[in-house]
Write an enzyme that holds these catalytic residues in place. Structure first.
Site, PDB file in Angstrom:
ATOM      1  N   LEU A  65      -5.367   7.992   1.849  1.00  0.00           N
ATOM      2  CA  LEU A  65      -3.954   7.646   2.037  1.00  0.00           C
ATOM      3  C   LEU A  65      -3.253   8.593   3.015  1.00  0.00           C
ATOM      4  CD1 LEU A  65      -2.931   6.415  -1.527  1.00  0.00           C
ATOM      5  CD2 LEU A  65      -3.953   5.148   0.362  1.00  0.00           C
ATOM      6  N   ASP A 307     -13.135   2.331   0.779  1.00  0.00           N
ATOM      7  CA  ASP A 307     -13.130   3.426   1.754  1.00  0.00           C
ATOM      8  C   ASP A 307     -12.009   3.196   2.784  1.00  0.00           C
ATOM      9  OD1 ASP A 307     -13.758   5.753   3.061  1.00  0.00           O
ATOM     10  OD2 ASP A 307     -15.599   5.024   3.975  1.00  0.00           O
ATOM     11  N   HIS A 311      -6.179   4.497  10.506  1.00  0.00           N
ATOM     12  CA  HIS A 311      -6.032   5.327  11.701  1.00  0.00           C
ATOM     13  C   HIS A 311      -4.954   4.727  12.572  1.00  0.00           C
ATOM     14  CE1 HIS A 311      -9.349   8.034  11.023  1.00  0.00           C
ATOM     15  NE2 HIS A 311     -10.126   7.011  10.729  1.00  0.00           N
TER      16      HIS A 311
END
Lengths: 429, 324
Positions: A65, A307, A311
């Site tokens: 996070l 997962d 970005h």
């Protein structure tokens, strides 16, 4: 808080081996009852959910996070919203933040941010080693006291077998799993995608399957040595699935997860140097994808975990070598699970809910993954047949780095409840 | 006549068809003669602006491109990564967009990352020529290798070409494999197993473990430069042993049943991958490769700028009167 009666849905609760048409009554934020023909209490909201699936909210034991450190890519609040939109009601936030979540104060910060967020519950995972440097153990006891549910050096595999051994032993004192990113760093060094024909053609450095499998084998053996619970993250190779099957047959205290991208895509997704297909572990070959699906079907792989690795746009907009690893996953996981595992992979919907909710909750000892009377009403309502097209611009996550843009998926999250409160409703945002 | 065109960019030989590769080689023929004139200049690219964007040190490739551009009368600017804004952390796409904002026509780029040329080509309108990207492709090098082989052997079809050395880290090897196989040559690779990609057989090439076997099989050897850092990274034990086991030496060539054409993309490590007597010997065409490099690059630039292959002779011929 108004009681809610979800009437006439297909209720799937693997924790009670339930799969049939029933009503679910939520009162005071808790599951009051599950059964047929439940009466409508005074002032209750009555919702007809016939044709839809009502299940325990999804549980993701592996998300990033980015808070603190990279709030431009994600925050606890935005991640909790994205999770809720994906049908998740509990997520475990990995500690590779900046600074690293390796002490009780840092864990407490995540707990505080989680309390202020509106969406899924966010549980912190602490680091195994101080600064995730792989040198000395972080203070597991204090971190657990502050709210950590597991420890992991995810992203930085624990190279030292001695450190992993002591971590597994020490973690037993607190009853928490060690979640490990299995990668032999000497073997994967400079690698950016799976070592295979596509990497050879693209001229990209490869990460061999053995880089993962060596550490899977080591970790299974260390869990046997110590009795500690090793949870193997994002398994990507057929060899890993075989090793875990072997370990479980031997009685090792091992569990494992697989990601939606590893059961949906092969290394061919990297063609054209698409940085949205750059992740670690890398996308592998078709035989690996099939082994991962089989492992999820037969339970060798216990859980689906995303997962989720947000970005910023600009970070992925560069040469393949220089782009960071990772993809967002929270808002596409259930759709991929239904499309790739249920419709085409041989899992029943109940098995999928088990791998995405009941089992991961049990592995990380979270109060979730069930619709038993009396528990907090963390519930997801899904239209399993509805088709939708992945449009990253509509993500609740702050980041858009997905290789699934434009894919048509089956399985639309209709509504998500956390503690009886609606935290997501399709079309309402 | 509908000749195939190259499209906007020259990124590699993998995406090109047999006809497109043939087209560049054939177009190079008339351009060879330009470099033999007293006044080595034709007006073909007059008014075009070309940027040579080199993020990696290169002497011969950069100079070869620059000669090709200048002999075609293009205006050229050289940008080296050192001292440019790249050093200040500017990313590739910003660098390229800034160049393009100055209204350029083409970018010739050398970059250490595989795929960098593809990345650039997708993001700017100018033509992009890949002058080597990481360990991916180096198309003009393979084209000049193929032109040189064709000059000497009269054909490529059916020829046996072995690429020797560090295949894993070689963009020259990859481009040669694509180009040669598309034109019907048989291609093999030979080198220490630690420097051959595991999946190399899937590219349709034969693998020889010993240089003696390769020499016995081949019509042509293309000997790659062995980078010193491969030894430092532990792929091979020593340069000395490399020479003794894998070096292309006169003794080994003399044992072959036929004469073998020797190529090397340069720069050579004499006494490592190739013996001086071989490099300077009668079957070496290493300097002809360099000469052909200019012609191939002229052809590629001409075709990318929209030049029609059937007019190449006329395009350069226009200057002949005033040049001669």
């Amino acid at each position: 808080m108004k009681p809610v009666l979800l009437k006439g849905g297909r209720v799937i609760d693997p924790s009670q081996a339930l799969d049939g048409i029933a009503d679910v009554l939520i009162v005071q934020g808790r599951i009051e009852a599950v059964g047929s023909g439940l009466g409508v209490p005074d002032g209750a909201e009555l919702t007809d959910v016939s044709g839809k699936v009502v299940a325990p909210g999804l549980v993701d034991v592996h998300v990033h996070l980015r808070e603190p450190g990279r709030e431009d890519a994600e925050t606890v609040a935005s991640g909790a919203r994205a999770a809720a939109a994906g049908g998740f009601t509990s997520v475990c936030a990995m500690p590779n933040t900046d600074p690293v979540t390796d002490n009780q104060a840092a864990v407490g910060f995540i707990v505080k941010q989680a309390a202020a967020a509106r969406g899924a519950r966010v549980y912190p995972v602490g680091a195994i080693s101080v600064g995730q440097k792989g040198e000395r153990l972080a203070e597991f006891g204090e971190m657990v006291g502050a709210g950590a549910v597991a420890v992991s050096d995810d992203g930085h595999p624990v190279a030292s077998s001695h450190l992993m051994r002591t971590a597994l032993e020490y973690a037993r004192s607190f009853g928490i799993p060690i979640a490990e990113h299995c990668e032999d760093p000497a073997l994967s060094k400079h690698g950016v995608m799976h070592a295979g024909i596509v990497a050879t053609r693209l001229g990209l450095r490869g990460i061999p399957a053995a880089a993962e499998e060596i550490m899977v084998a080591r970790n299974i053996l260390l869990s046997e040595l110590t009795g500690g619970h090793i949870h193997l993250c994002h398994m990507s190779t057929r060899g890993s699935v075989d090793l875990i099957r072997w370990g479980k047959e031997r009685g090792a205290n091992v569990s494992a997860e697989a990601t939606p991208h590893h059961f949906s895509l092969t290394h061919e997704a990297c063609e054209g140097y698409d940085t949205n297909a750059k992740m670690n572990p890398p996308l592998r070959e078709l035989a690996d994808v099939e082994a991962v699906r089989e492992g999820l079907k037969d339970g060798t792989l216990d859980a689906v975990a995303t997962d989720h690795a947000p970005h910023h746009y600009e970070a992925k907009e560069r040469e393949f070598d220089d782009a960071p690893f990772g993809v967002v996953g929270l808002e596409t996981a259930l759709g991929l699970g239904i499309t790739k595992l249920v419709a085409r992979g041989g899992l029943t919907l109940s098995e999928l809910i088990d791998r995405m909710s009941t089992r991961p909750a049990r592995l990380f000892h979270l109060p979730a993954g069930t619709l038993r009377a009396g528990v907090a009403a963390d519930v997801v309502v899904v239209d399993p047949d509805a088709q939708w097209t992945v449009d990253p611009q509509r993500f609740h996550s702050k980041s858009r780095n997905t290789p699934f843009a434009g894919w048509t998926l089956s399985g639309l999250v209709h509504r998500t409840f956390v503690g009886g409160v609606t935290v997501f409703e399709a079309g309402a945002s | 006549m509908t000749a195939p065109s190259l499209g906007k960019d020259l990124l590699g030989l993998e995406p090109l068809s047999r006809e497109q590769i043939q087209l560049i080689l054939d177009t190079a023929e008339p351009f060879k003669e330009v470099s033999e004139r007293a006044i080595k200049k034709v007006p073909t690219l007059r008014g075009k602006t070309i940027v040579n964007l080199f993020f990696e040190a290169s002497t011969r490739t950069r100079i070869s491109f620059e000669f090709a551009e200048k002999r075609l009368s293009a205006d050229t600017v050289n940008v080296a990564a050192q001292g440019s804004s790249v050093q200040k952390g500017e990313n590739l796409v910003d660098t390229a967009r800034n160049l393009e904002a100055m209204r350029i026509d083409m970018v010739v780029m050398r970059h250490p990352s595989s795929g960098a040329a593809n990345f650039l080509a997708e993001r700017i309108r100018s033509n992009v020529v890949n002058a080597g990207d990481g360990t991916h492709e180096h198309p003009t090098q393979a084209l000049l290798d193929m032109l040189t082989i064709r000059d000497h052997m009269g054909r490529l079809e059916g020829l046996k070409v072995c690429i020797c050395g560090d295949i894993t880290h070689s963009r020259v090897a990859r481009s040669n494999i694509w180009g040669l196989t598309k034109l019907g040559a048989e291609v093999a690779v030979c080198g220490p197993q630690s420097l051959l990609p595991g999946a190399i057989g899937d590219l349709g090439v034969t693998v020889f473990r010993r240089i003696e076997e390769a020499i016995e099989w081949a019509d042509v050897l293309n000997v790659l430069r062995l980078q010193l850092e491969r030894m430092e990274a532990g792929y091979i034990p020593s340069l000395r042993e490399y020479y003794r086991v894998f070096g292309v030496t006169r003794e080994r060539l003399e044992r072959a049943s036929r004469e073998i054409l020797i190529l090397h993309p340069g720069p050579m490590n004499r006494g490592v991958e190739i013996d001086s007597q071989v490099a300077d010997g009668p079957h070496s065409v290493i300097l002809e490769q360099v000469t052909n490099g200019v012609a191939v690059r002229m052809a590629a630039l001409y075709l990318l700028s929209g030049g029609r292959p059937e007019l190449a002779e006329a395009a350069k011929g226009a200057e002949r009167g005033s040049g001669a």
